[in-house]
Design a protein around this motif. Structure first.
Motif, PDB file in Angstrom:
ATOM      1  N   ASP A   9      12.548 -15.791 -89.387  1.00  0.00           N
ATOM      2  CA  ASP A   9      14.057 -15.766 -89.262  1.00  0.00           C
ATOM      3  C   ASP A   9      14.809 -14.675 -90.319  1.00  0.00           C
ATOM      4  N   ASN A  10      14.364 -13.478 -90.027  1.00  0.00           N
ATOM      5  CA  ASN A  10      15.050 -12.190 -90.926  1.00  0.00           C
ATOM      6  C   ASN A  10      15.015 -11.042 -89.983  1.00  0.00           C
ATOM      7  N   GLU A  11      15.817 -10.051 -90.312  1.00  0.00           N
ATOM      8  CA  GLU A  11      15.640  -8.772 -89.682  1.00  0.00           C
ATOM      9  C   GLU A  11      14.485  -8.099 -89.848  1.00  0.00           C
ATOM     10  N   LEU A  12      13.887  -8.104 -90.813  1.00  0.00           N
ATOM     11  CA  LEU A  12      12.648  -7.389 -91.010  1.00  0.00           C
ATOM     12  C   LEU A  12      11.556  -7.662 -89.917  1.00  0.00           C
ATOM     13  N   ILE A  13      11.266  -9.107 -90.053  1.00  0.00           N
ATOM     14  CA  ILE A  13      10.294  -9.594 -89.029  1.00  0.00           C
ATOM     15  C   ILE A  13      10.477  -9.393 -87.489  1.00  0.00           C
ATOM     16  N   ARG A  14      12.115  -9.640 -87.236  1.00  0.00           N
ATOM     17  CA  ARG A  14      12.367  -9.324 -85.721  1.00  0.00           C
ATOM     18  C   ARG A  14      12.057  -7.789 -85.492  1.00  0.00           C
ATOM     19  N   GLU A  15      12.558  -6.921 -86.470  1.00  0.00           N
ATOM     20  CA  GLU A  15      12.252  -5.584 -85.848  1.00  0.00           C
ATOM     21  C   GLU A  15      10.720  -5.179 -85.888  1.00  0.00           C
ATOM     22  N   ILE A  16       9.767  -5.780 -86.484  1.00  0.00           N
ATOM     23  CA  ILE A  16       8.504  -5.570 -86.605  1.00  0.00           C
ATOM     24  C   ILE A  16       8.000  -6.096 -85.375  1.00  0.00           C
ATOM     25  N   VAL A  17       8.443  -7.162 -84.804  1.00  0.00           N
ATOM     26  CA  VAL A  17       7.877  -7.903 -83.607  1.00  0.00           C
ATOM     27  C   VAL A  17       8.439  -6.975 -82.513  1.00  0.00           C
ATOM     28  N   ALA A  18       9.404  -6.372 -82.496  1.00  0.00           N
ATOM     29  CA  ALA A  18      10.274  -5.568 -81.545  1.00  0.00           C
ATOM     30  C   ALA A  18       9.252  -4.526 -81.330  1.00  0.00           C
ATOM     31  N   ILE A  19       9.066  -3.704 -82.406  1.00  0.00           N
ATOM     32  CA  ILE A  19       8.379  -2.476 -82.547  1.00  0.00           C
ATOM     33  C   ILE A  19       6.901  -2.833 -82.027  1.00  0.00           C
ATOM     34  N   ARG A  20       6.048  -3.800 -82.507  1.00  0.00           N
ATOM     35  CA  ARG A  20       4.939  -4.145 -81.905  1.00  0.00           C
ATOM     36  C   ARG A  20       4.960  -4.435 -80.358  1.00  0.00           C
ATOM     37  N   LEU A  21       5.997  -5.087 -79.988  1.00  0.00           N
ATOM     38  CA  LEU A  21       5.844  -5.398 -78.517  1.00  0.00           C
ATOM     39  C   LEU A  21       5.918  -3.926 -77.864  1.00  0.00           C
ATOM     40  N   ASP A  22       6.498  -2.911 -78.137  1.00  0.00           N
ATOM     41  CA  ASP A  22       6.352  -1.646 -77.752  1.00  0.00           C
ATOM     42  C   ASP A  22       4.918  -1.188 -77.778  1.00  0.00           C
ATOM     43  N   THR A  23       4.401  -1.529 -78.722  1.00  0.00           N
ATOM     44  CA  THR A  23       3.067  -1.020 -79.033  1.00  0.00           C
ATOM     45  C   THR A  23       2.085  -1.841 -77.898  1.00  0.00           C
ATOM     46  N   LEU A  24       2.407  -3.038 -77.901  1.00  0.00           N
ATOM     47  CA  LEU A  24       1.584  -3.810 -76.924  1.00  0.00           C
ATOM     48  C   LEU A  24       1.540  -3.426 -75.625  1.00  0.00           C
ATOM     49  N   TRP A  25       2.555  -2.703 -75.083  1.00  0.00           N
ATOM     50  CA  TRP A  25       2.349  -1.986 -73.822  1.00  0.00           C
ATOM     51  C   TRP A  25       1.465  -0.901 -73.722  1.00  0.00           C
TER      52      TRP A  25
END
Length: 343
Positions: A9-25
């Motif tokens: 529940d913080n902006e750092l982890i949210r952004e890292i997960v968003a970045i790594r979702l891009d990587t996932l693809w």
């Protein structure tokens, strides 16, 4: 044990997960073509996390590897969206990113030897102080190595020899696990003046706080977040994200993107976790990908507790992601042909 909310529940982890979702693809596309990096190979990254990263509260760091004072760019009050943009920019740099309540420092080269020595000394002295037997020989050794400390802050599938990112983050976590001893070691090593003592005391205390944005969002947690560029396990499709310094010695967490497989379903069933449509991050061909958070229990130096809590991460509810939008942008970016999941 630290809760799921406290970690994500913080902006750092949210952004890292968003970045790594891009990587996932990107990884799904490589996997389809037979070029997915091996589980122990580097390169499980995308455009936005290509160099990996270490994010750490800046108050833990007194100087860089060249013994220079670390200036940082102040941003004062900042909203969550603007902070996330700065995190994404930080992923372009090598070395560590230092986070402060009012600013950020990018590309800082940390002295791994200093933090290794600090961690070894602190936990060796703690073991000696709590030893009941007065005779030194013919019993368990007092000395604790850096590998003992690192092993206790990594899942069992991360095998030695450990890389620089793993070593530095694990040893640096002692500053969050045991701040008083960390402070005492720093003070003795640098022979702080009264003014230096006051400054470092203030900064170290701030390192354990949760800064809040101007729009009321937690900016980053009082933990060390490591973005590895290696998958480390066969069923993980991006670089592993590891969070250390979250509680007592040996407590840490991992975030991974894993395909639904019989072993994962059994693991979820044992913990009475039901699979829900809102848990899905991506579907491609025969693969359905979930975001998995594991929080590991405390242990003793050199050991690794097999006990952990498992959680699924919901992309929209927990992270606030529009998975369809990110998927479309990533597929275009990496030239991935859209495949519908087979039924």
């Amino acid at each position: 044990m630290v809760t799921k909310k406290a970690i994500i529940d913080n902006e750092l982890i949210r952004e890292i997960v968003a970045i790594r979702l891009d990587t996932l693809w990107r990884m799904l596309g490589l996997n389809e073509d037979g070029f997915l990096p091996g589980k122990n190979d580097e390169g499980a990254t995308g455009k936005f996390d290509n160099k990996g990263a270490i994010f750490t509260p800046g108050g833990l760091i007194y100087q860089d590897v060249d013994e220079q004072f670390i200036p940082y760019s102040p941003y004062g009050q900042i909203d969550g969206e603007s902070f996330r943009k700065k995190i994404r920019e930080s992923m372009r740099y090598d070395n560590a990113t230092l986070l402060y309540p009012d600013g950020i420092a990018n590309g800082i080269n940390l002295d791994g030897g200093f933090f290794s020595k600090a961690a070894r000394r602190i936990f060796t002295y703690k073991r000696a102080a709590h030893r009941r037997k007065m005779k030194i020989g013919n019993s368990a050794p007092i000395e604790i190595s850096a590998d003992d400390i690192i092993r206790s802050h990594c899942p069992i599938y991360m095998k030695p020899p450990y890389g620089a990112r793993t070593r530095i983050s694990s040893c640096l976590s002692v500053g969050l696990i045991n701040p008083p001893l960390f402070f005492a070691y720093y003070k003795a090593e640098f022979n702080f003046s009264r003014e230096q003592t006051q400054i470092f005391t203030r900064d170290l205390d701030r390192a354990r706080e949760k800064p809040v944005s101007s729009d009321g969002k937690c900016l980053y947690p009082p933990y060390i977040v490591v973005c590895h560029d290696t998958r480390y396990k066969e069923n993980n499709f991006t670089g592993l994200t590891r969070i250390v310094g979250i509680g007592k010695f040996g407590e840490f967490a991992t975030i991974s993107f894993e395909a639904i497989t019989p072993p994962l379903l059994k693991e979820m069933k044992r913990r009475k976790i039901k699979l829900r449509p809102e848990d899905v991050f991506a579907e491609y061909g025969d693969l359905t990908i979930l975001g998995i958070l594991r929080v590991y229990c405390q242990t003793n130096p050199g050991r690794r507790s097999l006990k952990y809590n498992l959680y699924t991460i919901m992309p929209k509810e927990d992270i606030g992601l529009n998975v369809g939008k990110i998927a479309a942008e990533a597929q275009k970016r990496y030239n991935i042909k859209r495949k519908r999941k087979k039924h």
